[in-house]
Design a protein around this motif. Structure first.
Motif, PDB file in Angstrom:
ATOM      1  N   UNK A 161      23.926  22.073  97.118  1.00  0.00           N
ATOM      2  CA  UNK A 161      22.739  21.763  96.156  1.00  0.00           C
ATOM      3  C   UNK A 161      21.606  21.490  97.033  1.00  0.00           C
ATOM      4  N   UNK A 162      20.243  21.993  96.462  1.00  0.00           N
ATOM      5  CA  UNK A 162      19.137  21.666  97.219  1.00  0.00           C
ATOM      6  C   UNK A 162      18.025  21.333  96.199  1.00  0.00           C
ATOM      7  N   UNK A 163      17.083  20.536  96.424  1.00  0.00           N
ATOM      8  CA  UNK A 163      16.036  20.408  95.614  1.00  0.00           C
ATOM      9  C   UNK A 163      15.010  19.695  96.589  1.00  0.00           C
ATOM     10  N   UNK A 164      13.785  19.208  95.825  1.00  0.00           N
ATOM     11  CA  UNK A 164      12.621  18.460  96.327  1.00  0.00           C
ATOM     12  C   UNK A 164      12.674  17.081  95.774  1.00  0.00           C
ATOM     13  N   UNK A 165      12.281  16.079  96.462  1.00  0.00           N
ATOM     14  CA  UNK A 165      12.106  14.761  95.726  1.00  0.00           C
ATOM     15  C   UNK A 165      10.674  14.100  96.337  1.00  0.00           C
ATOM     16  N   UNK A 166      10.096  13.152  95.578  1.00  0.00           N
ATOM     17  CA  UNK A 166       9.246  12.274  96.028  1.00  0.00           C
ATOM     18  C   UNK A 166       9.555  10.899  95.128  1.00  0.00           C
ATOM     19  N   UNK A 167       8.695   9.893  95.940  1.00  0.00           N
ATOM     20  CA  UNK A 167       8.909   8.517  95.290  1.00  0.00           C
ATOM     21  C   UNK A 167       7.604   8.255  94.368  1.00  0.00           C
ATOM     22  N   UNK A 168       7.687   7.970  93.279  1.00  0.00           N
ATOM     23  CA  UNK A 168       6.547   7.485  92.357  1.00  0.00           C
ATOM     24  C   UNK A 168       6.063   6.234  92.926  1.00  0.00           C
ATOM     25  N   UNK A 169       4.847   6.145  93.211  1.00  0.00           N
ATOM     26  CA  UNK A 169       4.063   5.047  93.583  1.00  0.00           C
ATOM     27  C   UNK A 169       3.709   4.047  92.433  1.00  0.00           C
ATOM     28  N   UNK A 170       3.347   2.683  92.531  1.00  0.00           N
ATOM     29  CA  UNK A 170       2.999   1.822  91.297  1.00  0.00           C
ATOM     30  C   UNK A 170       1.562   2.563  90.842  1.00  0.00           C
ATOM     31  N   UNK A 171       0.503   3.317  91.207  1.00  0.00           N
ATOM     32  CA  UNK A 171      -0.506   3.765  90.811  1.00  0.00           C
ATOM     33  C   UNK A 171      -0.167   5.316  90.229  1.00  0.00           C
ATOM     34  N   UNK A 172       1.277   5.706  90.302  1.00  0.00           N
ATOM     35  CA  UNK A 172       1.592   6.933  89.530  1.00  0.00           C
ATOM     36  C   UNK A 172       1.621   8.042  90.265  1.00  0.00           C
ATOM     37  N   UNK A 173       0.956   8.036  91.694  1.00  0.00           N
ATOM     38  CA  UNK A 173       1.069   9.057  92.647  1.00  0.00           C
ATOM     39  C   UNK A 173       2.435   9.032  93.498  1.00  0.00           C
ATOM     40  N   UNK A 174       2.668  10.579  93.957  1.00  0.00           N
ATOM     41  CA  UNK A 174       3.786  10.729  94.562  1.00  0.00           C
ATOM     42  C   UNK A 174       3.663  10.627  96.177  1.00  0.00           C
ATOM     43  N   UNK A 175       4.697  10.057  96.598  1.00  0.00           N
ATOM     44  CA  UNK A 175       4.818   9.942  98.083  1.00  0.00           C
ATOM     45  C   UNK A 175       6.059  10.200  98.859  1.00  0.00           C
TER      46      UNK A 175
END
Length: 128
Positions: free
Chosen positions: A84-98
């Motif tokens: 299984x492969x995928x992309x991920x990011x962390x949602x920051x407090x301001x809504x941006x992705x990091x």
């Protein structure tokens, strides 16, 4: 994509995302069911982790990041194995992705059900 592959993708995506959920991450019992006894991980940082370390860390992590996964893909390898492969990011407090990350997990179907045998996170060259 065949119906069989779609069903497998749906099943493994649900299990993978379950590992992102705070309730599961805090349950060593459920983590033990989802992670194969020989589980091994190479994290986004390049560090290597064994099963016991990951279970301890996830069970103690009471404020996990808000994971935003997408673009799941499945590559069946055998009747009882799939990548299984995928992309991920962390949602920051301001809504941006990091912390954009490319992820891959090897899942094995065992007598216990589908279990993750290996996981790797690689820092993405660019955000999406």
């Amino acid at each position: 994509m065949s119906d069989t592959d779609r069903s497998l993708l749906d099943t493994l995506r649900a299990l993978e995302v379950e590992l992102h959920h705070p309730g599961v991450r805090c349950s060593a019992e459920r983590l033990s069911q989802l992670l194969h006894p020989d589980f091994h991980e190479v994290g986004r940082s390049g560090r290597q982790y064994d099963r016991d370390t990951i279970i301890r860390w996830l069970a103690d992590d009471h404020e996990p990041p808000k994971i935003v996964p997408d673009e799941f893909r499945i590559a069946p390898l055998a009747p009882d194995a799939a990548l299984l492969t995928y992309r991920s990011a962390h949602r920051q407090e301001d809504g941006s992705l990091a912390h954009h990350t490319l992820r891959s997990s090897l899942w094995l179907k065992t007598a216990e059900g589908w279990q993750m045998r290996y996981h790797q996170g690689t820092a993405a060259a660019q955000a999406w």
